[in-house]
Design a protein around this motif. Structure first.
Motif, PDB file in Angstrom:
ATOM      1  N   GLY A 255      18.338   8.414   0.934  1.00 11.21           N
ATOM      2  CA  GLY A 255      17.187   8.808   1.732  1.00 11.21           C
ATOM      3  C   GLY A 255      15.953   8.015   1.340  1.00 11.21           C
ATOM      4  O   GLY A 255      15.892   7.422   0.255  1.00 11.21           O
ATOM      5  N   LEU A 256      14.981   7.989   2.247  1.00 14.04           N
ATOM      6  CA  LEU A 256      13.711   7.300   1.984  1.00 14.04           C
ATOM      7  C   LEU A 256      12.554   8.247   2.268  1.00 14.04           C
ATOM      8  O   LEU A 256      12.516   8.900   3.319  1.00 14.04           O
ATOM      9  CB  LEU A 256      13.588   6.062   2.891  1.00 14.04           C
ATOM     10  N   ILE A 257      11.627   8.339   1.312  1.00 13.53           N
ATOM     11  CA  ILE A 257      10.359   9.046   1.499  1.00 13.53           C
ATOM     12  C   ILE A 257       9.251   8.036   1.214  1.00 13.53           C
ATOM     13  O   ILE A 257       9.355   7.242   0.278  1.00 13.53           O
ATOM     14  CB  ILE A 257      10.237  10.249   0.541  1.00 13.53           C
ATOM     15  N   ARG A 258       8.198   8.035   2.033  1.00 13.16           N
ATOM     16  CA  ARG A 258       7.076   7.120   1.810  1.00 13.16           C
ATOM     17  C   ARG A 258       5.790   7.905   1.582  1.00 13.16           C
ATOM     18  O   ARG A 258       5.565   8.953   2.195  1.00 13.16           O
ATOM     19  CB  ARG A 258       6.889   6.188   3.010  1.00 13.16           C
ATOM     20  N   THR A 259       4.943   7.410   0.692  1.00 12.80           N
ATOM     21  CA  THR A 259       3.634   8.031   0.477  1.00 12.80           C
ATOM     22  C   THR A 259       2.637   6.967   0.035  1.00 12.80           C
ATOM     23  O   THR A 259       3.003   5.965  -0.594  1.00 12.80           O
ATOM     24  CB  THR A 259       3.702   9.172  -0.566  1.00 12.80           C
ATOM     25  N   GLN A 260       1.377   7.198   0.366  1.00  8.72           N
ATOM     26  CA  GLN A 260       0.311   6.323  -0.131  1.00  8.72           C
ATOM     27  C   GLN A 260      -0.464   6.997  -1.247  1.00  8.72           C
ATOM     28  O   GLN A 260      -0.991   6.339  -2.133  1.00  8.72           O
ATOM     29  CB  GLN A 260      -0.661   5.970   1.005  1.00  8.72           C
ATOM     30  N   ASP A 261      -0.546   8.338  -1.199  1.00 10.48           N
ATOM     31  CA  ASP A 261      -1.466   9.063  -2.076  1.00 10.48           C
ATOM     32  C   ASP A 261      -0.785  10.123  -2.936  1.00 10.48           C
ATOM     33  O   ASP A 261      -1.448  10.835  -3.674  1.00 10.48           O
ATOM     34  CB  ASP A 261      -2.552   9.722  -1.225  1.00 10.48           C
ATOM     35  N   TRP A 262       0.522  10.271  -2.852  1.00 14.89           N
ATOM     36  CA  TRP A 262       1.275  11.301  -3.574  1.00 14.89           C
ATOM     37  C   TRP A 262       0.838  12.721  -3.197  1.00 14.89           C
ATOM     38  O   TRP A 262       1.074  13.669  -3.928  1.00 14.89           O
ATOM     39  CB  TRP A 262       1.235  11.066  -5.094  1.00 14.89           C
ATOM     40  N   LYS A 263       0.209  12.824  -2.015  1.00 14.96           N
ATOM     41  CA  LYS A 263      -0.127  14.156  -1.489  1.00 14.96           C
ATOM     42  C   LYS A 263       0.515  14.359  -0.126  1.00 14.96           C
ATOM     43  O   LYS A 263       0.932  15.450   0.215  1.00 14.96           O
ATOM     44  CB  LYS A 263      -1.642  14.320  -1.388  1.00 14.96           C
ATOM     45  N   ASN A 264       0.563  13.286   0.639  1.00 16.06           N
ATOM     46  CA  ASN A 264       1.183  13.336   1.963  1.00 16.06           C
ATOM     47  C   ASN A 264       2.429  12.463   1.956  1.00 16.06           C
ATOM     48  O   ASN A 264       2.366  11.299   1.545  1.00 16.06           O
ATOM     49  CB  ASN A 264       0.200  12.822   3.016  1.00 16.06           C
ATOM     50  N   PHE A 265       3.533  13.038   2.398  1.00 12.30           N
ATOM     51  CA  PHE A 265       4.822  12.356   2.299  1.00 12.30           C
ATOM     52  C   PHE A 265       5.462  12.246   3.683  1.00 12.30           C
ATOM     53  O   PHE A 265       5.448  13.204   4.456  1.00 12.30           O
ATOM     54  CB  PHE A 265       5.760  13.133   1.379  1.00 12.30           C
ATOM     55  N   SER A 266       6.016  11.091   3.986  1.00 12.88           N
ATOM     56  CA  SER A 266       6.775  10.922   5.232  1.00 12.88           C
ATOM     57  C   SER A 266       8.252  10.815   4.883  1.00 12.88           C
ATOM     58  O   SER A 266       8.656   9.903   4.150  1.00 12.88           O
ATOM     59  CB  SER A 266       6.354   9.653   5.963  1.00 12.88           C
ATOM     60  N   ARG A 267       9.045  11.715   5.412  1.00 17.60           N
ATOM     61  CA  ARG A 267      10.497  11.670   5.184  1.00 17.60           C
ATOM     62  C   ARG A 267      11.130  10.854   6.292  1.00 17.60           C
ATOM     63  O   ARG A 267      11.039  11.199   7.460  1.00 17.60           O
ATOM     64  CB  ARG A 267      11.061  13.087   5.165  1.00 17.60           C
ATOM     65  N   MET A 268      11.796   9.771   5.929  1.00 12.81           N
ATOM     66  CA  MET A 268      12.327   8.820   6.900  1.00 12.81           C
ATOM     67  C   MET A 268      13.823   9.001   7.152  1.00 12.81           C
ATOM     68  O   MET A 268      14.430   8.169   7.815  1.00 12.81           O
ATOM     69  CB  MET A 268      12.054   7.389   6.423  1.00 12.81           C
TER      70      MET A 268
ATOM     71  N   GLY B  85       0.779  -1.241   0.000  1.00 12.47           N
ATOM     72  CA  GLY B  85       0.000   0.000   0.000  1.00 12.47           C
ATOM     73  C   GLY B  85       0.805   1.283   0.000  1.00 12.47           C
ATOM     74  O   GLY B  85       0.239   2.373  -0.029  1.00 12.47           O
ATOM     75  N   PHE B  86       2.138   1.170   0.042  1.00 10.40           N
ATOM     76  CA  PHE B  86       2.987   2.360   0.090  1.00 10.40           C
ATOM     77  C   PHE B  86       3.906   2.457  -1.125  1.00 10.40           C
ATOM     78  O   PHE B  86       4.455   1.441  -1.576  1.00 10.40           O
ATOM     79  CB  PHE B  86       3.873   2.343   1.344  1.00 10.40           C
ATOM     80  N   TYR B  87       4.063   3.665  -1.626  1.00  9.61           N
ATOM     81  CA  TYR B  87       5.136   3.960  -2.569  1.00  9.61           C
ATOM     82  C   TYR B  87       6.366   4.349  -1.747  1.00  9.61           C
ATOM     83  O   TYR B  87       6.282   5.212  -0.863  1.00  9.61           O
ATOM     84  CB  TYR B  87       4.732   5.098  -3.510  1.00  9.61           C
ATOM     85  N   ASN B  88       7.469   3.696  -2.031  1.00  7.36           N
ATOM     86  CA  ASN B  88       8.713   3.925  -1.299  1.00  7.36           C
ATOM     87  C   ASN B  88       9.725   4.556  -2.235  1.00  7.36           C
ATOM     88  O   ASN B  88      10.106   3.964  -3.245  1.00  7.36           O
ATOM     89  CB  ASN B  88       9.259   2.600  -0.768  1.00  7.36           C
ATOM     90  N   LEU B  89      10.152   5.772  -1.909  1.00  8.89           N
ATOM     91  CA  LEU B  89      11.055   6.530  -2.766  1.00  8.89           C
ATOM     92  C   LEU B  89      12.455   6.470  -2.159  1.00  8.89           C
ATOM     93  O   LEU B  89      12.683   7.013  -1.079  1.00  8.89           O
ATOM     94  CB  LEU B  89      10.613   7.991  -2.855  1.00  8.89           C
ATOM     95  N   THR B  90      13.364   5.754  -2.809  1.00  9.85           N
ATOM     96  CA  THR B  90      14.759   5.737  -2.354  1.00  9.85           C
ATOM     97  C   THR B  90      15.559   6.586  -3.333  1.00  9.85           C
ATOM     98  O   THR B  90      15.507   6.383  -4.536  1.00  9.85           O
ATOM     99  CB  THR B  90      15.311   4.304  -2.290  1.00  9.85           C
ATOM    100  N   TYR B  91      16.285   7.556  -2.794  1.00  7.30           N
ATOM    101  CA  TYR B  91      16.905   8.564  -3.656  1.00  7.30           C
ATOM    102  C   TYR B  91      18.241   8.992  -3.067  1.00  7.30           C
ATOM    103  O   TYR B  91      18.559   8.688  -1.907  1.00  7.30           O
ATOM    104  CB  TYR B  91      15.963   9.764  -3.814  1.00  7.30           C
TER     105      TYR B  91
END
Lengths: 352, 352
Positions: free
Chosen positions: A161-174, A144-150
């Motif tokens: 770094g890792l950013i997670r989002t479910q809806d591409w509107k709210n982002f969690s920076r990990m 259920g999550f898009y995981n952005l590794t960059y």
């Protein structure tokens, strides 16, 4: 083996509006790719430069509070080295010539992309570990999550770094999940034996090199169990550096990973390797020759010549629609076949 | 500020039997230190060399199965660079001139050390990530376990490994916990806000440098939340590299960490910095001048000159009994005072 889109390059700097007035878009490249709401989406890397004054070389740096400041050097200063278009060296210190952020675009056909209306289109660097920008984002989807590794770039070093989002509107920076010097982090899109896995590319100083490693995690943010699985190969097309593309593709024969390999002239080609389904630290087979190499004008000539670099694809059965940065300047696409790549791999190749 | 033991050096290569016949002990240095069964124990780094044949340079490498093989080069081969006694470079590839293992000794008085009878005295490298040996072990004790964080060296790169033991007879090898290039990992000896923390020292290529970072973990094997907390300082005694000593000391004012700093001539001194008790990523104060620098003959002249390097101490109230490697060749000890170090720190010093 790769069938390039006849529309290539599908995105160029002309298609991209600068993120702020006064900036010039120098390159658009190395997109992450994913499916969302019945469309194909790309998360582009946009590299921008400050306008250059006569006789000066200037570069933008982001402060931890998000403000941009400009460093300026005299073009003829003997301490300035601008031999590599991607970076400056001044008095032994290195700077990037551009600052990158990530830009979201979507498409119905996977060829014609546009900025979505109802989603924030830009992701900028934030904080002390991203003052020189963020780059080359892989987008993985699972649970259920898009995981952005960059790639996070700053004067402190280059990490993942890792950013997670479910809806591409709210982002969690990990935060930073792999410390310097590290890039090219590709998550596996499911757990294997109750653990998450990723491929990553630490760079050694002195001992070691630019090799591909694997690590495991219980939570995607904290990684351990690091093992080196793929070396560069002296005298071959991947003699200088290797790094994973995006998430490995699950097949009956194993996890199929596409990777970039560069030689000592920094010519970037693509190859592949196959990992054991149950123990992904075991390499079963590897490309002897590239599955794709720079042959077209847009791959041979650009901001940095002779580069094919991928960190994004979408899969439809046997078909891989691969998006890639060409000559570090524009975005292209090509179709490849999972089964063709698998049958091209050399199972006797020296694997490490 | 530091009172050196009059018995220095307290351990030299003459005190150490080679690990196998034919080997020569070149250096004994950089011990971890801990209390166990009412004694003071050191976990020494023992560096050994194969006997050198006339006109040849040879070095030992461990295979993944534990066997030793010897690489041999012609001394006059123009591709061979032996300008640094710690390593060789041959045709662009780097090798270590010695191979290190860890050796356990104990003492009633903290001055005279001997090999314990009922404990395995040697810990060797194992597997593909330790073929060039293991080095510089910090020993932290908490929650009933001794935690050994040490440098793993191989052709794959230099990273941090973890071994855990309760009784110094049974050991659990937890693999590589921090990927290349990384060294100098010091665990905090208690959880802070439900998380473990460590200091570590990744080394950048291009961007970044040899800086001290902090990371957090829930299980000691998987690390994330990496933050850069301490830079080198241009023009000062710690201009080229900084790296943590052993576990930070808990004081009322904060976590007191002793660190080594080297300048551009690779002269290694010791300094200290203070971290916030609740948020150890905040640096509150730092040494402007070293708390200890090479002044004695055994610190100035040796295998590698002008080095004081510590990764082990035992604490008794205000008293720090610090063990250290001198000139990369012998082991020495000195007494320091927690309160004296604290009052010497500069709270206005630029902290990063």
């Amino acid at each position: 083996m790769a069938i390039r889109f006849t529309q290539n390059p599908i995105i160029t700097t002309k298609d991209i509006t600068p993120s702020q007035s006064g900036f010039v878009v120098e390159c658009v490249m190395n997109p992450g790719a994913f499916r969302f709401e019945d469309k194909i989406w790309l998360l582009l890397r946009v590299s921008e430069r400050a306008p250059q004054k006569e006789g000066k070389v200037s570069l933008p740096i982001m402060k931890a509070n998000g403000e941009i400041r400009h460093l300026e050097f005299d073009q003829n200063d003997p301490q300035l080295d601008i031999s590599d278009p991607r970076k400056f060296s001044y008095n032994g210190n290195m700077y990037l010539s551009t600052i990158s952020h990530l830009r979201l675009v979507c498409s119905e056909d996977g060829i014609h992309f546009y900025e979505p209306k109802d989603f924030p289109a830009k992701i900028f660097g934030q904080g002390l570990l991203e003052t020189y920008g963020i780059e080359d984002c892989r987008v993985s989807f699972f649970e259920g999550f898009y995981n952005l590794t960059y790639t996070q770039v700053s004067e402190n070093g280059v990490g993942v770094g890792l950013i997670r989002t479910q809806d591409w509107k709210n982002f969690s920076r990990m935060g930073m999940i792999l410390p310097p010097h590290n890039k090219d982090c590709a998550l596996f899109e499911e757990k294997i034996g109750n653990k998450y896995y990723c491929l990553h590319r630490p760079s050694g100083i002195g001992l070691g090199g630019n090799y591909i490693w694997i690590a495991d995690s219980e939570n995607l943010t904290h990684w351990g169990g690091h093992q080196c699985i793929l070396h560069t190969r002296e005298g071959m097309w991947d003699s200088s550096r290797v790094g994973a593309g995006t998430s490995p593709i699950k097949t009956k024969e194993g996890w199929l990973a596409i990777y970039h390999g560069a030689d000592h002239t920094s010519r970037y080609c693509l190859g592949a390797f196959l990992l054991d389904l149950k123990d992904p630290s075991k390499v079963l087979a590897r490309s002897s020759v590239p599955i794709m190499e720079p042959t077209e004008d847009y791959e041979i000539n650009g901001f940095f010549n002779n580069v094919i670099f991928t960190n994004g694809h979408v899969i439809d059965g046997d078909k891989i629609t691969m998006y890639y940065g060409a000559a570090d300047e524009v975005i292209c696409a090509a179709e490849l076949s999972v089964s063709s790549i698998l049958s091209s791999l050399n199972k006797k190749e020296s694997l490490i």
